[in-house]
Design an enzyme around this catalytic site. Structure first.
Site, mmCIF file in Angstrom:
data_model
loop_
_atom_site.group_PDB
_atom_site.id
_atom_site.type_symbol
_atom_site.label_atom_id
_atom_site.label_comp_id
_atom_site.label_asym_id
_atom_site.label_seq_id
_atom_site.Cartn_x
_atom_site.Cartn_y
_atom_site.Cartn_z
ATOM 1 N N ASP A 181 0.811 -1.222 0.000
ATOM 2 C CA ASP A 181 0.000 0.000 0.000
ATOM 3 C C ASP A 181 0.846 1.274 0.000
ATOM 4 O O ASP A 181 1.994 1.281 0.460
ATOM 5 C CB ASP A 181 -0.887 0.044 1.254
ATOM 6 C CG ASP A 181 -2.031 -0.951 1.205
ATOM 7 O OD1 ASP A 181 -2.035 -1.817 0.323
ATOM 8 O OD2 ASP A 181 -2.919 -0.854 2.087
ATOM 9 N N HIS A 214 3.598 -2.392 3.092
ATOM 10 C CA HIS A 214 3.590 -1.038 2.542
ATOM 11 C C HIS A 214 4.903 -0.799 1.802
ATOM 12 O O HIS A 214 5.959 -1.276 2.243
ATOM 13 C CB HIS A 214 3.430 0.006 3.652
ATOM 14 C CG HIS A 214 2.097 -0.035 4.333
ATOM 15 N ND1 HIS A 214 1.771 -0.982 5.280
ATOM 16 C CD2 HIS A 214 0.996 0.742 4.191
ATOM 17 C CE1 HIS A 214 0.525 -0.784 5.700
ATOM 18 N NE2 HIS A 214 0.029 0.255 5.045
#
Length: 235
Positions: free
Chosen positions: A52, A195
């Site tokens: 992400d 992430h």
């Protein structure tokens, strides 16, 4: 007498409110309807690696290099503002067989702006890759019926992650903690949250080879979220 009337009124109010609670949707309703996914229901040794907040000019290329080294595919939930700034990274990920998903334009999860956030990012991704993104990940994993409805109207499935596969790499943890979280909770069909931007992602990059070596040893395949949806059984 007055007390008795108040009790009766209270019961009536509860009865009126009850149907609303009973009919409210939960995770399993959304999964059954095919509008959202948390994990694949399968015995096949497959997992979906997701990243992400990117792309990031430093971290994303390193992650792509590692995925290529271990022949694993992933899904990158990009922010539209970052994708517009670094289109070459988005295109590289796409060319290398990874999925590009929508993670809003500015990481703004407000319902008020969600429609515009999704629209802008969808347009940017499609312009870069030539492909409309099939999945959307809500900011912070915050979802409700409205969020899912907005995504559905755009032809997108909401992609969450397995409840025990949040690596917490966003929370200043070290690479060993990240690796142990994934390996210690691994199950077929897991969607795993990482992430590639939004902070120092060095621990994530250090943890990935440890995790992916373990996957290889155990016979696990890393696939995209859309592939997970297509390859797993109906609930």
């Amino acid at each position: 007498m007055r007390k008795f009337i108040l009790v009766i009124l209270g019961i009536v109010i509860l009865l009126i409110q009850q149907p609303s609670n009973v009919l409210s949707k939960d995770r399993f309703d959304f999964e059954k309807a095919g509008d959202a996914i948390w994990e694949g229901e399968t015995d096949e040794k497959i997992v979906a690696l997701t990243f992400d907040d990117g792309p990031h000019p430093d971290y994303t290329p390193e992650i792509l290099d590692i995925l290529e080294q271990y022949n694993m595919k992933g899904t990158f939930y990009v922010m539209g503002a970052h994708a517009r700034k670094y289109p070459g990274l988005v295109f590289r990920a796409f060319l290398e067989g990874h999925e590009i998903g929508n993670h809003t334009f500015t990481h703004n999860g407000s319902i008020t702006y969600l429609n515009d956030e999704l629209t802008k990012t969808n347009e940017i991704i499609e312009k870069i890759t030539g492909k409309y993104p099939a999945t959307f990940r809500p900011v912070g994993g915050n979802y409700n019926e409205t969020v899912i409805s907005i995504a559905k109207k755009k032809g997108q499935k909401v992609a969450m992650w397995a409840w025990d596969q949040d690596t917490r790499d966003w929370d200043d943890v070290d690479s060993k903690t990240i690796a142990n979280q994934v390996i210690g909770n691994l199950s077929p069909g897991d969607i795993i949250l990482f992430h590639d931007a939004g902070g120092d992602r060095t621990p994530t990059i250090e943890a990935l080879p440890i995790i992916l070596r373990f996957f290889k040893e155990e016979g696990y395949e890393g696939i995209t979220v859309t592939d997970m949806i297509e390859r797993t059984s109906e609930r």
